[in-house]
Design a protein around this motif. Structure first.
Motif, short mmCIF file in Angstrom:
data_model
loop_
_atom_site.label_atom_id
_atom_site.label_comp_id
_atom_site.label_asym_id
_atom_site.label_seq_id
_atom_site.Cartn_x
_atom_site.Cartn_y
_atom_site.Cartn_z
N GLY A 50 50.86 42.03 47.83
CA GLY A 50 49.72 41.48 47.57
C GLY A 50 49.09 40.76 48.66
N THR A 51 49.60 39.77 49.10
CA THR A 51 49.20 38.93 50.21
C THR A 51 48.88 40.00 51.35
N ILE A 52 49.68 40.40 51.86
CA ILE A 52 49.51 41.73 52.89
C ILE A 52 48.24 42.48 52.67
N VAL A 53 48.29 43.26 51.40
CA VAL A 53 47.21 44.17 51.05
C VAL A 53 45.67 43.31 51.20
N ILE A 54 45.68 42.23 50.66
CA ILE A 54 44.44 41.48 50.51
C ILE A 54 44.34 40.85 51.81
N LEU A 55 45.04 40.32 52.51
CA LEU A 55 44.49 40.04 53.87
C LEU A 55 44.29 41.02 54.96
N VAL A 56 44.76 42.23 54.80
CA VAL A 56 44.46 43.28 55.79
C VAL A 56 43.19 43.87 55.05
N LEU A 57 43.01 43.84 53.75
CA LEU A 57 41.58 44.37 53.51
C LEU A 57 40.33 43.54 53.74
N ALA A 58 40.69 42.09 53.64
CA ALA A 58 39.84 41.12 53.94
C ALA A 58 39.42 41.20 55.45
N ALA A 59 40.39 41.33 56.35
CA ALA A 59 40.31 41.34 57.70
C ALA A 59 39.67 42.55 58.17
N LEU A 60 39.96 43.78 57.65
CA LEU A 60 39.12 44.91 58.03
C LEU A 60 37.50 44.76 57.34
N GLY A 61 37.41 44.20 56.12
CA GLY A 61 36.20 44.09 55.49
C GLY A 61 35.24 43.30 56.19
#
Length: 180
Positions: free
Chosen positions: A101-112
């Protein structure tokens, strides 16, 4: 919200709550809906509290059409709970929920564009941001709050977020298990 909901599902699996609920004369889809809806309400309420706090304490401008924030908020909440359900359908433990969850959320937040404003990102990153829930919601919120967009302007972004939520849900449901 994503990891909290997914973690809650993992706890209920581990403690056997779902097993006991399955003995009730209630269809599985209603059990799942009963698990997801409260988190949707919490997600929407969180955004509402943050917006109200920003307005009252910091004088944040909610734009000319603040009601246009509602469909974005609801669609973003749907996206978050559906992603949480998808995460819970893949994870085998609470530790996996937290890690993935942390990886998915951080990656999406960075990309977003949530970590670095889009104006400082290269063009290809701004294009990628348009296909992430974070980026789409962030841009829609900015359209309303900064540029004065109305309801009609944010409906496509809200539809995109609802489409992502539906995709996450469709991917999650076949994999979802109430018991280990």
């Amino acid at each position: 919200m994503v990891t909290v909901m997914a973690g809650s599902i993992m706890v209920e699996r581990r403690e056997g709550t779902f097993r006991r609920l399955l003995s009730a004369p209630v269809p599985r889809w209603q059990l799942l809906l009963g698990k997801v809806l409260p988190y949707l309400f919490v997600a929407v309420a969180q955004v509402g509290v943050l917006m109200a706090f920003g307005k009252l304490v910091f004088g944040m401008d909610l734009g000319v059409h603040p009601l246009a924030l509602v469909p974005i908020t609801v669609a973003l909440g749907c996206c978050a709970v559906a992603l949480g359900l998808l995460l819970a359908s893949f994870a085998k433990s609470e530790s996996q929920v937290n890690g993935m969850g942390t990886i998915v959320i951080l990656v999406l937040a960075a990309l977003g564009g949530c970590m670095v404003p889009g104006v400082f990102m290269p063009e290809f990153m701004r294009n990628i941001a348009e296909f992430t829930p974070h980026g789409k919601a962030l841009n829609a919120f900015q359209e309303v709050m900064v540029k004065g967009a109305d309801l009609g302007t944010v409906l496509p972004a809200s539809g995109f977020l609802l489409g992502l939520a539906a995709l996450f849900f469709v991917l999650a449901v076949p994999r979802f298990r109430f018991v280990k």
